[in-house]
Motif scaffolding. Structure first.
Motif, PDB file in Angstrom:
ATOM      1  N   THR A  33       1.971   3.954  -2.671  1.00 43.80           N
ATOM      2  CA  THR A  33       1.233   2.767  -2.215  1.00 43.80           C
ATOM      3  C   THR A  33       0.149   2.361  -3.208  1.00 43.80           C
ATOM      4  N   LYS A  34      -0.246   3.293  -4.085  1.00 41.29           N
ATOM      5  CA  LYS A  34      -1.286   2.963  -5.074  1.00 41.29           C
ATOM      6  C   LYS A  34      -0.815   1.883  -6.044  1.00 41.29           C
ATOM      7  N   LEU A  35       0.508   1.750  -6.198  1.00 43.84           N
ATOM      8  CA  LEU A  35       1.052   0.731  -7.106  1.00 43.84           C
ATOM      9  C   LEU A  35       0.784  -0.674  -6.579  1.00 43.84           C
ATOM     10  N   TYR A  36       0.843  -0.813  -5.261  1.00 40.62           N
ATOM     11  CA  TYR A  36       0.629  -2.133  -4.635  1.00 40.62           C
ATOM     12  C   TYR A  36      -0.318  -1.983  -3.437  1.00 40.62           C
ATOM     13  N   PRO A  37      -1.594  -1.617  -3.680  1.00 43.33           N
ATOM     14  CA  PRO A  37      -2.495  -1.322  -2.566  1.00 43.33           C
ATOM     15  C   PRO A  37      -2.713  -2.489  -1.617  1.00 43.33           C
ATOM     16  N   THR A  38      -2.837  -3.700  -2.173  1.00 41.25           N
ATOM     17  CA  THR A  38      -3.090  -4.873  -1.323  1.00 41.25           C
ATOM     18  C   THR A  38      -1.894  -5.157  -0.420  1.00 41.25           C
ATOM     19  N   ASP A  39      -0.674  -5.037  -0.984  1.00 42.97           N
ATOM     20  CA  ASP A  39       0.544  -5.247  -0.188  1.00 42.97           C
ATOM     21  C   ASP A  39       0.633  -4.220   0.933  1.00 42.97           C
ATOM     22  N   THR A  40       0.319  -2.965   0.600  1.00 47.66           N
ATOM     23  CA  THR A  40       0.388  -1.889   1.596  1.00 47.66           C
ATOM     24  C   THR A  40      -0.567  -2.154   2.751  1.00 47.66           C
ATOM     25  N   VAL A  41      -1.810  -2.479   2.414  1.00 49.67           N
ATOM     26  CA  VAL A  41      -2.824  -2.745   3.441  1.00 49.67           C
ATOM     27  C   VAL A  41      -2.413  -3.952   4.277  1.00 49.67           C
ATOM     28  N   GLY A  42      -1.871  -4.973   3.608  1.00 50.94           N
ATOM     29  CA  GLY A  42      -1.414  -6.169   4.321  1.00 50.94           C
ATOM     30  C   GLY A  42      -0.346  -5.840   5.341  1.00 50.94           C
ATOM     31  N   GLU A  43       0.609  -5.004   4.938  1.00 48.88           N
ATOM     32  CA  GLU A  43       1.693  -4.596   5.858  1.00 48.88           C
ATOM     33  C   GLU A  43       1.139  -3.812   7.053  1.00 48.88           C
ATOM     34  N   ILE A  44       0.223  -2.882   6.765  1.00 46.08           N
ATOM     35  CA  ILE A  44      -0.361  -2.066   7.839  1.00 46.08           C
ATOM     36  C   ILE A  44      -1.103  -2.955   8.829  1.00 46.08           C
ATOM     37  N   GLN A  73     -10.732   1.963   2.970  1.00 47.70           N
ATOM     38  CA  GLN A  73     -10.563   2.901   4.083  1.00 47.70           C
ATOM     39  C   GLN A  73      -9.254   3.676   3.983  1.00 47.70           C
ATOM     40  N   LEU A  74      -8.386   3.255   3.067  1.00 50.09           N
ATOM     41  CA  LEU A  74      -7.078   3.902   2.936  1.00 50.09           C
ATOM     42  C   LEU A  74      -6.936   4.696   1.638  1.00 50.09           C
ATOM     43  N   HIS A  75      -8.020   4.777   0.864  1.00 51.81           N
ATOM     44  CA  HIS A  75      -7.983   5.601  -0.353  1.00 51.81           C
ATOM     45  C   HIS A  75      -7.819   7.072   0.009  1.00 51.81           C
ATOM     46  N   HIS A  76      -7.222   7.839  -0.894  1.00 53.71           N
ATOM     47  CA  HIS A  76      -7.129   9.291  -0.682  1.00 53.71           C
ATOM     48  C   HIS A  76      -8.380   9.946  -1.259  1.00 53.71           C
ATOM     49  N   LYS A  77      -9.500   9.749  -0.561  1.00 52.84           N
ATOM     50  CA  LYS A  77     -10.782  10.314  -0.968  1.00 52.84           C
ATOM     51  C   LYS A  77     -11.316  11.190   0.157  1.00 52.84           C
ATOM     52  N   HIS A  78     -11.895  12.306  -0.225  1.00 47.54           N
ATOM     53  CA  HIS A  78     -12.405  13.256   0.773  1.00 47.54           C
ATOM     54  C   HIS A  78     -13.900  13.065   0.983  1.00 47.54           C
ATOM     55  N   LEU A  79     -14.281  12.798   2.226  1.00 50.92           N
ATOM     56  CA  LEU A  79     -15.688  12.665   2.607  1.00 50.92           C
ATOM     57  C   LEU A  79     -16.100  13.987   3.253  1.00 50.92           C
ATOM     58  N   TYR A  80     -16.739  14.843   2.465  1.00 48.85           N
ATOM     59  CA  TYR A  80     -16.997  16.223   2.883  1.00 48.85           C
ATOM     60  C   TYR A  80     -18.404  16.603   2.424  1.00 48.85           C
ATOM     61  N   LEU A  81     -19.353  16.599   3.357  1.00 49.47           N
ATOM     62  CA  LEU A  81     -20.760  16.801   3.026  1.00 49.47           C
ATOM     63  C   LEU A  81     -21.311  18.083   3.648  1.00 49.47           C
TER      64      LEU A  81
END
Length: 371
Positions: free
Chosen positions: A281-292, A322-330
């Motif tokens: 999905t990183k190749l087309y992030p806007t398309d992916t988010v739009g579909e979701i 909000q759909l990035h593969h990032k870890h929020l760990y504090l």
């Protein structure tokens, strides 16, 4: 704790600001609270209790655009009758809408916060508290401490970290910074609420809720009442001046742990696309988010219509960030070592139901899905 007489809360009609005002007044911690916001209380989707609070003679609302220096100065003016200046300023104001241009964030976060901080310094307030972002770096294995290497991944966090840096350069400013993860509780619209709504939609569709990435993605949380109580706790102490604190609960929340609570509430199934598929999905992030979003928006409109809801601020809409593969760990060790005891150490089904039921009572969340 001795009573602090006067609080000033820029953007106090927002999610955290309204809860903060409620906390301060209900616990008799403030004689006066002034809220400055460009959104009037009547248009802020307040619940009954919050609306009553705004009628209190101890709470004053003033309309202000804090990006404008003159408007900001006017908002900070001492009380017209008592003439008393502010003891504590808690800046809840920021442009938090996701996926805006950097110029929008720069004006709505950096410029706005520095306007407020400089005005607070001019008035020599006892403490200025800046609400900052926990999206300072991504770490899956180790919770991040306040002095970690900074690699922010959201537009909001990039500007908030610039604010943090600038605060240290302002003369006569006694400040404290609190970095926040995903904040939830009554009045939340943008943090956990979209995930709650999406789970409710899959109940309506009788389909498995399938999410990007996997259950291990870190998504740390804190209840809004802990944010309020921690701000009060830190603002009282001279030792917290010039310090940064992570305000985060003990849940070590992940996408999986939050989804499991929603599975329990809505009696649905959950599955994940996994890392390999999700990476495509990183190749087309806007398309992916739009579909979701397309998948969710139409059923949400239909459910609302069936429940007689003509207008609601709630939406299942998700943004790219909000759909990035990032870890929020504090890491919350510093806050605990400072003596703060969490009121809601873990996210629970009951606390999420409180949010849902509050919106259902206001006719803003479909009662057919809240049962």
């Amino acid at each position: 704790y001795r009573q602090v007489h006067r609080f000033f809360c820029p953007t106090g009609c927002g999610f955290i600001g309204r809860n903060l005002a409620t906390y301060l007044l209900d616990n008799e911690l403030a004689q006066e609270v002034r809220i400055a916001d460009k959104t009037p209380p009547q248009m802020a989707w307040l619940n009954e209790e919050q609306a009553r609070l705004f009628e209190s003679d101890r709470l004053e609302f003033c309309s202000a655009n804090l990006i404008n220096a003159a408007s900001c100065k006017a908002a900070f003016a001492p009380h017209p009758t008592t003439g008393r200046a502010w003891d504590i300023v808690i800046n809840c104001a920021a442009e938090t809408r996701a996926h805006q241009d950097d110029a929008v964030y720069k004006e709505g976060i950096l410029k706005l916060s520095l306007n407020c901080a400089n005005e607070a310094a001019t008035q020599r307030v006892r403490r200025y508290v800046e609400l900052s972002s926990g999206c300072v770096n991504s770490s899956e294995k180790t919770p991040l401490k306040e002095d970690c290497k900074l690699e922010p991944w959201t537009g909001v966090a990039r500007q908030k970290l610039k604010v943090e840096k600038e605060l240290a350069n302002i003369d006569d400013l006694s400040y404290t910074v609190v970095r926040l993860p995903v904040v939830y509780g009554i009045g939340d619209k943008r943090y956990l609420m979209p995930r709650i709504i999406i789970a409710a939609i899959y109940k309506h569709l009788s389909e498995t809720m399938k999410l990007l990435w996997n259950e291990n993605m870190r998504l740390n949380t804190v209840h809004v009442l802990d944010v309020c109580a921690a701000i009060w706790h830190l603002a009282q102490s001279p030792k917290s001046a010039g310090q940064v604190f992570n305000v985060v609960d003990d849940s070590a929340s992940t996408q999986g742990s939050i989804s499991n609570l929603l599975v329990d509430i809505f009696n649905i199934n959950v599955d994940y696309f996994g890392i390999v598929m999700s990476n495509l999905t990183k190749l087309y992030p806007t398309d992916t988010v739009g579909e979701i979003n397309d998948k969710h928006m139409a059923p949400w409109a239909e459910i609302c219509q069936r429940n007689g809801i003509d207008n609601t601020p709630l939406t299942p809409y998700l943004d790219v960030e909000q759909l990035h593969h990032k870890h929020l760990y504090l890491d919350n060790t510093k806050l605990k070592d400072f003596g703060y005891v969490l009121q809601h150490p873990k996210v629970t089904r009951e606390l999420l139901m409180e949010m849902i039921n509050d919106y259902a009572k206001q006719q803003l969340f479909p009662k057919s899905l809240a049962l």
